[in-house]
Scaffold this motif. Structure first.
Motif, mmCIF file in Angstrom:
data_model
loop_
_atom_site.group_PDB
_atom_site.id
_atom_site.type_symbol
_atom_site.label_atom_id
_atom_site.label_comp_id
_atom_site.label_asym_id
_atom_site.label_seq_id
_atom_site.Cartn_x
_atom_site.Cartn_y
_atom_site.Cartn_z
ATOM 1 N N GLU A 143 0.815 -1.215 0.000
ATOM 2 C CA GLU A 143 0.000 0.000 0.000
ATOM 3 C C GLU A 143 0.847 1.262 0.000
ATOM 4 O O GLU A 143 0.436 2.290 -0.561
ATOM 5 C CB GLU A 143 -0.926 -0.006 1.220
ATOM 6 C CG GLU A 143 -1.944 -1.131 1.188
ATOM 7 C CD GLU A 143 -2.692 -1.283 2.506
ATOM 8 O OE1 GLU A 143 -3.584 -2.148 2.582
ATOM 9 O OE2 GLU A 143 -2.361 -0.537 3.459
ATOM 10 N N ARG A 144 2.025 1.220 0.608
ATOM 11 C CA ARG A 144 2.859 2.419 0.689
ATOM 12 C C ARG A 144 3.802 2.561 -0.502
ATOM 13 O O ARG A 144 4.269 3.668 -0.784
ATOM 14 C CB ARG A 144 3.689 2.369 1.989
ATOM 15 C CG ARG A 144 2.840 2.193 3.246
ATOM 16 C CD ARG A 144 1.992 3.388 3.546
ATOM 17 N NE ARG A 144 1.093 3.156 4.665
ATOM 18 C CZ ARG A 144 1.429 3.320 5.935
ATOM 19 N NH1 ARG A 144 2.668 3.700 6.246
ATOM 20 N NH2 ARG A 144 0.540 3.100 6.887
ATOM 21 N N THR A 175 -4.834 3.016 6.137
ATOM 22 C CA THR A 175 -5.020 4.443 5.928
ATOM 23 C C THR A 175 -6.221 4.652 5.001
ATOM 24 O O THR A 175 -6.674 3.704 4.348
ATOM 25 C CB THR A 175 -3.771 5.081 5.313
ATOM 26 O OG1 THR A 175 -3.527 4.506 4.018
ATOM 27 C CG2 THR A 175 -2.549 4.853 6.202
ATOM 28 N N SER A 178 -5.648 3.154 1.566
ATOM 29 C CA SER A 178 -5.122 1.789 1.473
ATOM 30 C C SER A 178 -5.791 0.991 0.360
ATOM 31 O O SER A 178 -5.137 0.203 -0.339
ATOM 32 C CB SER A 178 -5.296 1.076 2.815
ATOM 33 O OG SER A 178 -4.516 1.681 3.817
#
Length: 368
Positions: A143-144, A175, A178
């Motif tokens: 996701e990041r 988040t 996400s």
């Protein structure tokens, strides 16, 4: 050598040869690296990412990877260490036993056991291990990271509760953005371990699976699902599952009844394959009818009907095509007995067969 010729040559070179080629010079190393690291396989261990050098190496080659295979085996080494009594050295279970009687002295308070239930197994299938935390870490990393070309996800295989840690919504470290990364997934393949059929575990596991499919459903164009081991229930129809219906009726008070789950809908689904399952005819018919505007191919392999017939299950196909010509393309598979010709048998076998038949006739029996 032209660039196209060099690319064709490197794409057809074995991995061991590419590794040796990178040792020639810096220019060869830079040109061979994209082809050597385009497919990367990592087997996770408890100490896989403890060395800074390994993390630094992944940062150098990560931008070349096109397909990443991450193996997360459940072994005895990945389970969390047990609780050890500091006085006796005995292992304590991870189950808390509440205090049910008052303690009069400090000594009794120290000696009173807080952990341990009789009959509990040391290693349980659902016991939390480092693999569970690794799944959470993988999800957060995906996701990041900037993975603009991510479009395929394969979970081969995975435990029913394993997808709980891959939930981008309401999960650990989630988040508001996400779910944006997982909306890129177009092709999804899941091999899920089957589990003992009981009311509670079946409903809970299907609920977790439904929630996960709801997250990825808006963008999927191809879906492949297979139960590994024993046949499992329909992964798309929890609302019509017979165990759910029974559990829903058992909750007599309206406030205690479960809210009927909404089945996942795939608005862009074109290809669907389901293997090793037990379904009802109306569940298959409802799924095909719901996705009739986008679905172009559907495949049911080793699927057993618990009620109804395949004509009932595939009724929407007849309604869509306006005829039953699609049945002509179906392949029928059956078990056919194999009978060997006596001409191909050895003389000794023929003699024994004749003797056995004569003995049967004398006893009044019939042989076929």
């Amino acid at each position: 050598m032209s660039e196209n010729c060099r690319n064709v040559f490197l794409s057809n070179t074995e991995g061991a040869d590419l590794s040796s080629l990178r040792l020639v010079c810096h220019d060869f190393s830079a040109r061979a690296a994209p082809y050597l690291f385009d497919h990367l396989t990592i087997t996770f261990k408890a100490s896989s990412f403890t060395r800074p050098a390994r993390m630094a190496a992944l940062e150098r080659i990560g931008h070349h990877v096109e397909t990443l295979s991450l193996n997360l085996p459940h072994t005895a080494e990945t389970f969390l260490p047990p609780l050890i009594d500091p006085l006796t050295g005995e292992e304590r279970k991870f189950v808390y036993t509440p205090q049910t009687r008052p303690l009069s002295t400090l000594l009794e308070r120290i000696m009173q056991p807080k952990y341990g239930c009789p009959g509990q197994e040391n290693v349980q299938r659902s016991r939390r291990s480092t693999v569970d935390y690794a799944l959470i870490s993988v999800r957060i990393a995906v996701e990041r990271a900037c993975l603009t070309h991510l479009d395929t996800l394969s979970l081969l295989p995975i435990h029913p509760t394993g997808v709980f840690y891959l939930q981008p919504l309401l999960g650990f470290g989630a988040t508001p953005s996400s779910s944006r990364r997982w909306s890129q997934i177009r092709r999804l393949a899941i091999h899920m371990d089957s589990y003992p059929i009981s009311r509670n575990t079946r409903i809970d596991h299907l609920q977790i699976l439904h929630n996960y499919l709801h997250t990825l459903s808006p963008s999927l164009t191809r879906l492949f699902f297979r139960w590994k081991g024993d046949k499992g229930p329909s992964p798309f129809a929890l609302d019509s599952d017979p165990f759910y219906e029974t559990s829903h009726r058992d909750r007599t008070h309206p406030a205690m009844r479960r809210r009927r789950p909404r089945p996942p809908k795939f608005p862009k689904l074109k290809h669907m394959e389901l293997e090793n399952a037990v379904m009802e005819a109306h569940q298959i018919s409802a799924f095909i009818h719901t996705h009739r505007h986008t679905l172009t191919e559907v495949d049911f392999e080793d699927v057993q009907l618990s009620s109804g017939t395949w004509d009932d299950a595939l009724t929407p196909l007849t309604q869509l095509t306006g005829s039953a010509k699609w049945k002509e393309k179906q392949e029928e598979v059956m078990d056919v007995p194999l009978i060997l010709s006596p001409l191909n048998l050895a003389p000794g076998i023929l003699a024994r067969t004749a003797q056995e038949q004569k003995a049967e006739e004398e006893r009044g029996g019939v042989t076929m």
